[in-house]
Design a protein around this motif. Structure first.
Motif, mmCIF file in Angstrom:
data_model
loop_
_atom_site.group_PDB
_atom_site.id
_atom_site.type_symbol
_atom_site.label_atom_id
_atom_site.label_comp_id
_atom_site.label_asym_id
_atom_site.label_seq_id
_atom_site.Cartn_x
_atom_site.Cartn_y
_atom_site.Cartn_z
ATOM 1 N N LYS A 201 26.048 33.867 17.729
ATOM 2 C CA LYS A 201 26.427 34.138 19.114
ATOM 3 C C LYS A 201 26.264 32.862 19.924
ATOM 4 C CE LYS A 201 26.092 38.185 20.859
ATOM 5 N NZ LYS A 201 25.603 39.429 21.514
ATOM 6 N N ILE A 202 27.376 32.353 20.425
ATOM 7 C CA ILE A 202 27.367 31.082 21.155
ATOM 8 C C ILE A 202 26.838 31.344 22.564
ATOM 9 C CG2 ILE A 202 28.733 29.101 21.889
ATOM 10 C CD1 ILE A 202 30.805 29.954 19.722
ATOM 11 N N ASP A 203 25.757 30.658 22.901
ATOM 12 C CA ASP A 203 25.054 30.948 24.151
ATOM 13 C C ASP A 203 25.937 30.754 25.379
ATOM 14 O OD1 ASP A 203 22.396 31.625 25.363
ATOM 15 O OD2 ASP A 203 22.843 29.768 26.446
ATOM 16 N N GLN A 204 25.662 31.566 26.382
ATOM 17 C CA GLN A 204 26.508 31.549 27.582
ATOM 18 C C GLN A 204 26.469 30.221 28.338
ATOM 19 O OE1 GLN A 204 24.839 35.198 29.456
ATOM 20 N NE2 GLN A 204 24.080 33.855 31.067
ATOM 21 N N SER A 205 25.402 29.439 28.164
ATOM 22 C CA SER A 205 25.347 28.146 28.851
ATOM 23 C C SER A 205 26.475 27.224 28.371
ATOM 24 C CB SER A 205 23.977 27.489 28.639
ATOM 25 O OG SER A 205 23.713 27.330 27.260
ATOM 26 N N PHE A 206 26.798 27.292 27.077
ATOM 27 C CA PHE A 206 27.895 26.466 26.545
ATOM 28 C C PHE A 206 29.251 26.952 27.062
ATOM 29 C CE2 PHE A 206 24.778 26.288 22.831
ATOM 30 C CZ PHE A 206 24.178 25.127 23.286
ATOM 31 N N ILE A 207 29.374 28.276 27.192
ATOM 32 C CA ILE A 207 30.641 28.852 27.673
ATOM 33 C C ILE A 207 30.877 28.449 29.137
ATOM 34 C CG2 ILE A 207 31.979 30.989 27.944
ATOM 35 C CD1 ILE A 207 30.990 30.306 24.989
ATOM 36 N N LYS A 208 29.803 28.538 29.941
ATOM 37 C CA LYS A 208 29.897 28.102 31.352
ATOM 38 C C LYS A 208 30.394 26.664 31.428
ATOM 39 C CE LYS A 208 27.882 31.812 33.123
ATOM 40 N NZ LYS A 208 28.345 32.539 31.907
ATOM 41 N N GLY A 209 29.918 25.829 30.487
ATOM 42 C CA GLY A 209 30.289 24.417 30.472
ATOM 43 C C GLY A 209 31.791 24.190 30.366
ATOM 44 N N LEU A 210 32.483 25.125 29.721
ATOM 45 C CA LEU A 210 33.934 24.971 29.522
ATOM 46 C C LEU A 210 34.691 24.840 30.835
ATOM 47 C CD1 LEU A 210 34.652 27.620 26.729
ATOM 48 C CD2 LEU A 210 34.901 25.134 26.525
ATOM 49 N N THR A 211 34.168 25.494 31.883
ATOM 50 C CA THR A 211 34.845 25.449 33.181
ATOM 51 C C THR A 211 33.976 24.724 34.213
ATOM 52 O OG1 THR A 211 34.032 27.709 33.480
ATOM 53 C CG2 THR A 211 36.345 27.458 32.869
ATOM 54 N N HIS A 212 33.144 23.819 33.728
ATOM 55 C CA HIS A 212 32.302 23.033 34.646
ATOM 56 C C HIS A 212 33.191 22.167 35.542
ATOM 57 C CE1 HIS A 212 29.192 20.308 36.101
ATOM 58 N NE2 HIS A 212 28.300 21.222 35.702
ATOM 59 N N PRO A 213 32.851 22.063 36.849
ATOM 60 C CA PRO A 213 33.673 21.251 37.763
ATOM 61 C C PRO A 213 33.761 19.768 37.347
ATOM 62 C CG PRO A 213 31.752 22.222 38.896
ATOM 63 C CD PRO A 213 31.814 22.831 37.550
ATOM 64 N N ASP A 214 32.730 19.257 36.684
ATOM 65 C CA ASP A 214 32.787 17.876 36.184
ATOM 66 C C ASP A 214 33.580 17.874 34.863
ATOM 67 O OD1 ASP A 214 32.339 15.462 34.887
ATOM 68 O OD2 ASP A 214 30.243 15.318 35.532
ATOM 69 N N PRO A 215 34.771 17.243 34.851
ATOM 70 C CA PRO A 215 35.625 17.308 33.666
ATOM 71 C C PRO A 215 34.975 16.698 32.419
ATOM 72 C CG PRO A 215 36.578 15.829 35.326
ATOM 73 C CD PRO A 215 35.389 16.483 35.955
ATOM 74 N N ALA A 216 34.088 15.720 32.598
ATOM 75 C CA ALA A 216 33.416 15.125 31.436
ATOM 76 C C ALA A 216 32.503 16.163 30.777
ATOM 77 C CB ALA A 216 32.613 13.906 31.864
ATOM 78 N N ILE A 217 31.814 16.949 31.597
ATOM 79 C CA ILE A 217 30.941 17.996 31.056
ATOM 80 C C ILE A 217 31.784 19.072 30.390
ATOM 81 C CG2 ILE A 217 29.298 19.837 31.674
ATOM 82 C CD1 ILE A 217 28.075 17.975 33.710
ATOM 83 N N ALA A 218 32.917 19.412 31.015
ATOM 84 C CA ALA A 218 33.804 20.428 30.437
ATOM 85 C C ALA A 218 34.302 19.982 29.056
ATOM 86 C CB ALA A 218 34.974 20.702 31.376
ATOM 87 N N THR A 219 34.690 18.708 28.947
ATOM 88 C CA THR A 219 35.183 18.191 27.668
ATOM 89 C C THR A 219 34.081 18.213 26.608
ATOM 90 O OG1 THR A 219 36.771 16.771 28.780
ATOM 91 C CG2 THR A 219 36.197 16.168 26.517
ATOM 92 N N GLU A 242 29.167 34.427 24.215
ATOM 93 C CA GLU A 242 28.433 35.224 25.203
ATOM 94 C C GLU A 242 28.746 34.761 26.618
ATOM 95 O OE1 GLU A 242 24.207 34.429 23.332
ATOM 96 O OE2 GLU A 242 24.290 36.418 24.249
ATOM 97 N N GLY A 243 28.681 35.672 27.553
ATOM 98 C CA GLY A 243 28.766 35.300 28.967
ATOM 99 C C GLY A 243 30.125 34.770 29.395
ATOM 100 N N VAL A 244 31.196 35.311 28.812
ATOM 101 C CA VAL A 244 32.544 34.892 29.204
ATOM 102 C C VAL A 244 32.903 35.582 30.522
ATOM 103 C CG1 VAL A 244 34.977 34.808 28.529
ATOM 104 C CG2 VAL A 244 33.179 34.601 26.785
ATOM 105 N N GLU A 245 33.106 34.789 31.546
ATOM 106 C CA GLU A 245 33.371 35.351 32.880
ATOM 107 C C GLU A 245 34.776 35.049 33.369
ATOM 108 O OE1 GLU A 245 30.280 34.053 35.543
ATOM 109 O OE2 GLU A 245 28.749 35.268 34.548
#
Ligand code: C2E
Ligand code: MG
Ligand code: MG
Ligand code: MG
Length: 279
Positions: A201-219, A242-245
């Protein structure tokens, strides 16, 4: 105020200390009452197959349904309950109710193969608990293959035979093992060589990162999830995000090849009556 000064000038009763001690005692009372009056119950969060959008099962998440205070979330009592055998007793209540709920959901869904996932704390991994799980599956007529037991990497911090034997026993009776909050624990990945898990189960913190406002963090988040997906695939594990919003997160996850997802985009954890309306 109610501060009292000791002879050495040290304040012995800070108001915050009193408040937190009072809160703790209150929690302990709530837990005790929950066990006596069977107030622990599951709320059901759907697990969705990303490619088809179909619901394949539910995770049963524990709440203490207090007659006066209403629903109390796990963050407020799990850690305290884990200090004694109370988490085990609460978990037993949750499990029986989750199985009875699963039967109702399965009948409604017209699918006898809906999955149910439960969370077990490290202290709950005992031969007695496994025996209880096996016997309840039989009582409720649930196929062990429908049950996933979620553990966190924390169970591998103590490298005990008890843990490995219990997990092996669960797989032996046909249940699946999922690693919850993958990548957020303090243990090394070495346990993956010692023990076959079925689901990561991929933790929700990583999923949140996908749409992080900082594009470098998102990548970097996307690349990290791609890496986790490679590990999961190589180790014959299925993945649940997990935690897909957000729909955008789900899109990324489909592209990466993550098979399943949970999160508020699909559904929050719901009482049985409301989960019934989903299927
Ligand atoms: P978990 O197993 O990782 O469960 C996921 C948590 O994320 C749940 O919190 C769920 O309500 C929440 N969540 C789900 N989707 C979303 C989302 O899209 N966004 C956000 N922000 N949150 C989301 P919950 O229900 O408060 O449970 C917290 C933790 O308590 C669980 O984490 C699990 O570790 C533990 N827990 C829950 N039920 C049990 C139980 O029966 N036994 C034991 N031992 N632990 C339990
Ligand atoms: Mg979980
Ligand atoms: Mg989790
Ligand atoms: Mg968690």
């Amino acid at each position: 105020s109610c501060k009292s000064e000791g002879g050495n000038g040290i304040r012995t009763f800070e108001p915050e200390m009193l408040a937190s001690r009072k809160k703790r005692t209150e929690s302990e009372d709530d837990i005790r009452r929950g066990i006596e009056e069977s107030l622990f119950e599951p709320h059901f969060q759907s697990v969705t197959h990303l490619a088809s959008g179909n619901i394949v099962g539910f995770e049963a998440l524990m709440r203490l349904n207090h007659p006066e205070k209403g629903l109390i979330p796990p963050a407020e009592f799990i850690a305290i309950a884990e200090e004694s055998d109370r988490i085990d007793l609460a978990g037993r209540q949750l499990f029986s109710k989750a199985l009875s709920g699963l039967r109702a959901l399965g009948q409604r869904h017209g699918d006898e193969h809906l999955h149910i996932a439960i969370n077990l704390s490290p202290v709950e991994l005992t031969p007695e608990k496994i025996a209880f799980i096996a016997s309840e599956l039989e009582v409720y007529g649930v196929d062990p293959a429908q049950l996933t037991v979620e553990i966190t990497e924390a169970v591998f911090l103590e490298d005990s035979d008890r843990i490995t034997e219990c997990l092996q026993q669960l797989r032996h009776i046909g249940c699946k093992i999922a690693l919850d909050d993958f990548g957020t624990g303090y243990s090394s990945l070495a346990y993956l060589t010692r023990f076959q898990v079925d689901i990561i189960k991929i933790d929700q913190s990583f999923i949140k990162g996908l749409t992080h406002p900082d594009p470098a963090i998102a990548t970097r988040s996307r690349r990290l999830i791609e890496g986790i997906a490679a590990i999961a695939t190589n180790m014959d594990c299925l993945m649940i995000a997990e935690g897909v919003e957000e729909e955008e997160q789900a899109r990324h996850l489909r592209t990466i090849g993550v098979q399943y997802a949970q999160g508020f985009l699909f559904s929050t954890p719901l009482p049985l009556s409301e989960a019934m309306a989903l299927v």
